[in-house]
Write an enzyme that holds these catalytic residues in place. Structure first.
Site, PDB file in Angstrom:
ATOM      1  N   HIS A 532       0.904  -1.262  -0.078  1.00 33.48           N
ATOM      2  CA  HIS A 532       0.105  -0.121   0.001  1.00 33.48           C
ATOM      3  C   HIS A 532       0.719   1.364   0.126  1.00 33.48           C
ATOM      4  CE1 HIS A 532      -3.752   2.048   0.169  1.00 33.48           C
ATOM      5  NE2 HIS A 532      -4.431   0.992   0.671  1.00 33.48           N
ATOM      6  N   ASP A 536      -1.883   1.986  -4.515  1.00 33.01           N
ATOM      7  CA  ASP A 536      -3.282   2.255  -3.820  1.00 33.01           C
ATOM      8  C   ASP A 536      -4.325   1.074  -4.568  1.00 33.01           C
ATOM      9  OD1 ASP A 536      -2.291   4.167  -2.439  1.00 33.01           O
ATOM     10  OD2 ASP A 536      -2.716   5.879  -4.232  1.00 33.01           O
TER      11      ASP A 536
END
Length: 559
Positions: A532, A536
């Site tokens: 992450h 995204d």
């Protein structure tokens, strides 16, 4: 002139190596290019060539031994050449450090011993005082927490009384006293935690100086749960005689587990099991501390004479009644063995642990319609000398999708993110010792047949331990496929420094809806694990959608 050969760094992540086998022995002639040994690295077992010629004079790491990179591995030189100086020179730094380190402890030990002797001379354990330490109530217990005290300072304590409830790493258990007297001191308050064998309480005669007891215990004048060593020998002898007499008197009645006041010492769990099975604890011999009856004693207890007489009475009272079958109790020998971890297994543990705990993983799963892929593969494989697998199609689809979504083809650095312009796809391959990841470099430029040929070649090298470190370095994306094992879906740990890894499941037939009708279809689930920090959720989802379009329409990958 003799040449020192050090443990080589055969891969970029190698920190130590294991000598799997020596192909040359001390005294053998060595030519430049000869294979000296096979060395097991963190990735594979590799042949180590000599860059010198001469005679092998010394071997510093024997077969099966492990040594850090750059430590002395061997010495090559002229026959008969003295290498003692070179060997001692390699060991000298370690020896000097060891001697320096040993000097300080010697002086510290002397001062400690002197202070201990002074304390021992000055402080004596008061007579009758007993130090109770934190017990080890389970095999894995290292510390305990006092949940509650059932006795307070000043209370009278009888042998067998419950002193406290102690919370271990497995359960909260009652802790019984094996001594009698007055509770003089509590060392661990309710809710506090203390290591095993630390001072829990002090029991002794009323009015005993507690400070003197603690000082004597610190000075080593008394061991836990025992009286002082300075007690008169005559009293000890008398106690031994009394104990022997008590045991001989109680032998016909019990097995020596009862305390001096007739109370049976048993753990709460042992009492419960005995009550459930109808066992008289006075007949059970305890094998725990101070003859305490524990769970094992009750479970292993087999009454002999009473069991036979009870069976006779039962049979005479009711001839028609059938005896209830004894419950099945599984029995066997507990055994285990330790196997030395290979360098590959150590590296897998270290690298995957670092990835899982440093990179914030999240997972996206999508189901692919494989009908067109199955038909396309059948058509392609009908061509002579060409063989393409579904995994080859996945590799090609991912490589082309990475070109459209460069954010997935990245590496996270603390101060920046690296965008790779090249696309190198790693393909996880299971081997006997663990897992290797050969790399297809510039995979987006390869055709399906080229990808298939390269994957088979690299996988074969990996399984035969012939793959080179260069063929396992530089991946920017990784694919792990367990579909051949019938796995429907799974998640993988990111192969850092990659930002993502795709987990591929098996193809299954099931009812699907097409054009408003329920028909039999072929589907496959794939799961993308993303870092992450660089990828995204929306980016990862768009990447998967592109992969889905390519796989469901293989002809688009040929354009």
């Amino acid at each position: 002139m003799a040449e020192i050969i050090n443990m080589p760094r055969l891969s970029d992540t190698m920190e130590e190596g294991v000598v799997a086998s020596w192909l040359k022995k001390v005294g053998d002639k060595v030519e430049e290019g000869d294979i000296l040994a096979e060395i097991e690295t963190d990735k594979a077992t590799m042949e180590f060539e000599s860059f010198h010629e001469g005679t092998l004079l010394y071997i510093g790491v024997q077969e099966g031994e492990t040594a850090p990179v750059d430590t002395l591995l061997a010495i090559i030189g002229d026959e008969g050449e003295d290498v003692d100086a070179l060997v001692k020179g390699a060991d000298a730094p370690a020896t000097e450090e060891t001697s320096k380190e040993q000097k300080k402890p010697e002086t510290e030990e002397k001062s400690t011993e002197e202070s201990k002797s002074e304390k021992t001379e000055k402080v004596e354990m008061p007579e009758g005082a007993i130090v109770v330490t934190m017990p080890r109530l389970s095999d894995t217990m290292e510390e305990g927490t006092v949940a509650s005290w059932l006795k307070q300072v000043g209370d009278k304590v009888e042998e067998g009384d419950i002193l406290a409830e102690i919370e271990t790493d497995k359960a909260t258990m009652e802790f019984e006293s094996f001594n009698e007297g007055t509770l003089l001191y509590i060392g661990v308050q309710e809710g506090e935690t203390a290591p095993v064998d630390s001072i829990l309480a002090v029991i002794g005669k009323e009015g005993t100086d507690v400070d003197a007891v603690l000082k004597a215990n610190d000075s080593g004048n008394a061991s836990a749960e025992t009286t002082t060593e300075e007690a008169p020998k005559e009293e000890k002898a008398a106690k031994k005689e009394e104990t022997k007499e008590t045991e001989t008197k109680e032998e016909p009645k019990a097995s020596g587990n009862a305390s001096s006041n007739g109370r049976i010492i048993a753990s709460p769990l042992a009492k419960k099991i005995a009550a459930d099975k109808g066992i008289d604890l006075s007949e059970v011999k305890g094998t725990g501390d101070h003859g305490r009856i524990i769970k094992r004693d009750v479970e292993n207890f087999t009454p002999a004479a009473k069991e036979a007489s009870a069976a006779k009475e039962t049979s005479s009272k009711s001839a028609e009644a059938t005896s209830a079958p004894a419950p099945f109790v599984p029995a066997g020998e507990e055994s285990s063995e330790e196997a030395k971890n290979s360098q590959m297994r150590k590296t897998i543990a270290r690298r995957l642990g670092e990835s899982k705990f440093s990179a914030p993983h999240y997972y996206l799963t999508v189901e692919l319609d494989m009908d067109n892929a199955i038909a396309s593969r059948k058509t392609i494989n009908a061509i002579p000398d060409i063989k393409v697998s579904f995994n080859d199609m996945i590799v090609k689809a991912c490589a082309m999708a990475l070109r459209k979504h460069p954010q997935v083809n990245t590496t996270w650095n603390d101060a920046s993110t690296t965008y790779h312009k090249h696309i190198h796809v790693g393909v996880a391959v299971a081997v006997d010792d663990g897992l290797l990841v050969p790399v297809l470099k510039f995979a987006d430029q390869m055709s399906l047949t080229t990808i298939g040929a390269n994957v088979r070649d690299l996988a074969g090298k990996a399984r035969n331990k012939k793959i080179s470190p260069a063929e396992m370095e530089g991946s920017t994306f990784t694919i792990s496929n367990l579909g051949m094992f019938g796995i429907l879906e799974f998640t993988s740990i990111i192969n850092q420094p990659n930002s993502a890894i795709l987990s591929v499941g098996t193809i299954v037939q099931k009812p699907v809806v097409k054009n408003g009708e329920i028909v039999v279809g072929n589907t496959m689930k794939v799961t993308l694990a993303c870092d992450h920090r660089t990828v995204d959720g929306a980016t990862g989802a768009q990447f998967l959608q592109t992969v889905k379009q390519y796989v469901e329409n293989p002809v688009t990958m040929l354009a």
